[in-house]
Motif scaffolding. Structure first.
Motif, short mmCIF file in Angstrom:
data_model
loop_
_atom_site.label_atom_id
_atom_site.label_comp_id
_atom_site.label_asym_id
_atom_site.label_seq_id
_atom_site.Cartn_x
_atom_site.Cartn_y
_atom_site.Cartn_z
N ALA A 1 0.84 -1.20 0.00
CA ALA A 1 0.00 0.00 0.00
C ALA A 1 0.87 1.24 0.00
N CYS B 1 -1.27 7.00 -11.49
CA CYS B 1 -1.83 5.81 -10.86
C CYS B 1 -3.30 6.12 -10.58
N GLU C 1 -11.83 -0.16 -7.98
CA GLU C 1 -11.01 -1.37 -8.00
C GLU C 1 -10.66 -1.70 -9.44
N THR D 1 -8.03 -4.64 -11.97
CA THR D 1 -7.08 -5.75 -12.10
C THR D 1 -6.31 -5.53 -13.38
N LEU E 1 -1.84 -7.68 -10.59
CA LEU E 1 -2.24 -7.01 -9.34
C LEU E 1 -3.72 -6.67 -9.37
N ARG E 2 -4.36 -6.88 -8.21
CA ARG E 2 -5.70 -6.33 -8.00
C ARG E 2 -5.52 -5.13 -7.07
N PHE E 3 -5.88 -3.92 -7.54
CA PHE E 3 -5.60 -2.74 -6.74
C PHE E 3 -6.88 -1.93 -6.51
N THR E 4 -6.90 -1.29 -5.36
CA THR E 4 -8.04 -0.47 -4.96
C THR E 4 -7.52 0.89 -4.51
N GLU F 1 -3.85 3.75 -1.89
CA GLU F 1 -3.97 2.68 -2.89
C GLU F 1 -3.35 1.41 -2.34
N THR F 2 -4.12 0.33 -2.37
CA THR F 2 -3.62 -0.98 -1.94
C THR F 2 -3.49 -1.86 -3.16
N LEU F 3 -2.52 -2.77 -3.10
CA LEU F 3 -2.23 -3.61 -4.26
C LEU F 3 -2.05 -5.06 -3.80
N GLU F 4 -2.85 -5.96 -4.36
CA GLU F 4 -2.77 -7.37 -4.00
C GLU F 4 -2.17 -8.15 -5.16
#
Length: 473
Positions: free
Chosen positions: A55, A99, A131, A133, A146-149, A165-168
């Motif tokens: 994040a 971003c 959100e 991807t 990445l899946r980001f929100t 921003e969070t990134l999975e």
């Protein structure tokens, strides 16, 4: 005062810089106690640093305020290089571009489609959050999914103060999904291209695949069938389970109730085979041979069932013709007034008519299916003339019938002979016998037929005449 003011401004600047960069220690007010804003900043910093999900947070000037440890590992960029700059894009893109957090911060969410077309959606959980991807080729060695929100950050007064921003990292999941789709696509092409009518149902009994061959057989297009549980329509007038449905229900024990003559496959586990006539297929019905097998995952979890259907109508028609021909042949042979028998290539008796039963005193039930037809004529086992023709051993005919045989003038591959059989009847019988090879429509040898005419009375009369002639002389 000016100097004091400048010193105070300088102290504030240093405190702000420490706070922005993560702050090694709290900034204290006079008297040594940290300010409320410093405590909040340190608390936020600790929370974000504790995220297991990568994040970052940017301020209203688009400069990075926080860049947590998880993001350092993902991007291989330490926080010290990014915090205080607006170069967060470096972690994800080869060239400078916004971003998603930047777009939300600017309040220009309508520009999100420009940068993330077909990849984003509005969050169902948070206001002012989106959100998405995407694949990032510049992350890691081979790129990462990445899946980001991104969500707006507002203070207690509702003022916009930044964006989070969070990134999975979902690379493994996406690779698995892509591989699964490729496998499914290959399976689709295999099933679709198969000349054998085939359909697949899932655990909900709804059709997943309905190939072209089955479209042609059933006259029902795939578009009408896929996604429905109406596959029974192709085969039956009323709704009832297909064999694939019974396997999906894991109730193979009741298959026999629906399909008489069903058998377990000798080649595959959990596979069942059956044949049946379907009067509702085609103009006058069709015969189908169908095979159903459950589909399981690599962990043996049931996922559905596949059923293949082979149109065997022509084979059944030929079989019926063969059966009818055999029945006619049996009737013809049984109706012969002349004793006769037929053997196959294996020398086993196929037919032994009633006239031969009477002549030999051996019922057909004792001889048919055996190679013991010699018993009717000889005291010890030896070949009959029909056996020699089946073996194509014509050179051996003289050995067994020397001076007693001749080639038929009427039929190819046929021999005639006359001999006395002392084991027949009370005092033996004279027989005139003819053996002929039997070939199929392709000219292949399939057996031989032998007919036997009792000429004992004729021979006795001839002998009497000969004796009378000798006496007269």
């Amino acid at each position: 005062m000016a100097v004091a003011s400048r010193k105070e401004d300088g102290m504030k600047g240093k405190a702000a810089k420490k706070q922005t960069s993560g702050g090694k220690g709290p900034v204290k007010k006079e008297g040594g106690a940290p300010s409320a804003s410093t405590v909040s900043s340190l608390l936020l910093h600790s929370i974000i640093q504790g995220f297991s999900i990568p994040a970052f947070v940017i301020g209203t000037d688009h400069k990075v305020l926080f860049w947590n440890s998880a993001l350092e590992k993902l991007s291989n960029i330490p926080a010290g290089e990014i915090v205080g700059t607006n170069q967060q894009w470096r972690a994800f893109y080869a060239e400078e571009r916004p971003c998603m957090a930047d777009l939300i911060l600017n309040g220009i969410t309508e520009r999100i489609p420009k940068w993330y077309a077909g990849k984003y959606r509005k969050s169902d959980l948070l206001e002012e959050a989106y959100e998405a991807t995407d694949f990032f080729p510049d992350l890691g060695e081979d790129g990462r999914w990445l899946r980001f929100t991104a969500a707006a950050v507002r203070d207690d007064g509702g003022r916009l103060v930044g964006a989070l921003e969070t990134l999975e990292d979902i690379t493994e999941q996406k690779v698995a999904e892509i591989n699964q789709r490729e496998i499914e696509q290959r399976l689709f092409y295999v099933i679709e291209g198969s000349p054998i009518p085939t359909f697949v149902v899932g655990l909900d009994h709804k059709v997943i695949y309905w190939n072209r061959a089955l479209e042609r057989l059933s006259k029902i297009p795939a578009i009408e069938m896929i996604g429905t549980n109406g596959h029974w329509r192709a085969f039956y007038a009323q709704e009832r389970p297909c064999m694939a449905d019974l396997l999906v229900n894991e109730t193979p024990e009741i298959i026999q109730e629906w399909y008489r003559g069903v058998a377990k496959s000798k080649l595959l586990d959990e596979t069942y085979e059956a044949e049946g006539f379907f009067p509702d297929l085609g103009e006058s019905g069709r015969w189908l041979r169908f095979i159903a097998v459950p589909i399981r995952s690599s962990q043996r979890v049931l996922m559905g069932a596949i059923e293949t259907l082979e149109d065997i109508t022509e084979r059944k028609r030929i079989e019926q013709v063969v059966i009818e021909n055999e029945q006619r042949l049996r009737s013809v042979i049984q109706g012969f007034s002349i004793p006769a028998f037929v053997i196959g290539k294996d020398h086993k008796v196929l037919y032994w008519n009633r006239a031969l039963e009477q002549l030999s005193k051996i019922p057909a039930s004792e001889v048919v299916g055996t190679n013991r037809h010699w018993r009717a004529f000889y005291a010890q086992e030896r070949p009959c003339m029909a056996d020699l023709l089946v073996d194509s051993a014509l050179a051996k005919v003289p050995k067994w019938y020397s001076g007693k045989y001749r080639k038929s003038d009427l039929i190819e591959e046929s021999y005639e002979a006359t001999d006395f059989f002392p084991a027949l009847g009370k005092s033996g019988r004279w027989l005139r016998f003819t053996a002929a090879a039997i070939r199929d429509s392709h000219g292949e040898l399939v057996g031989a037929v032998e007919t036997l005419e009792d000429i004992t009375e004729q021979k006795t009369a001839e002998d009497s005449l000969k004796k009378a002639a000798r006496v007269k002389k």
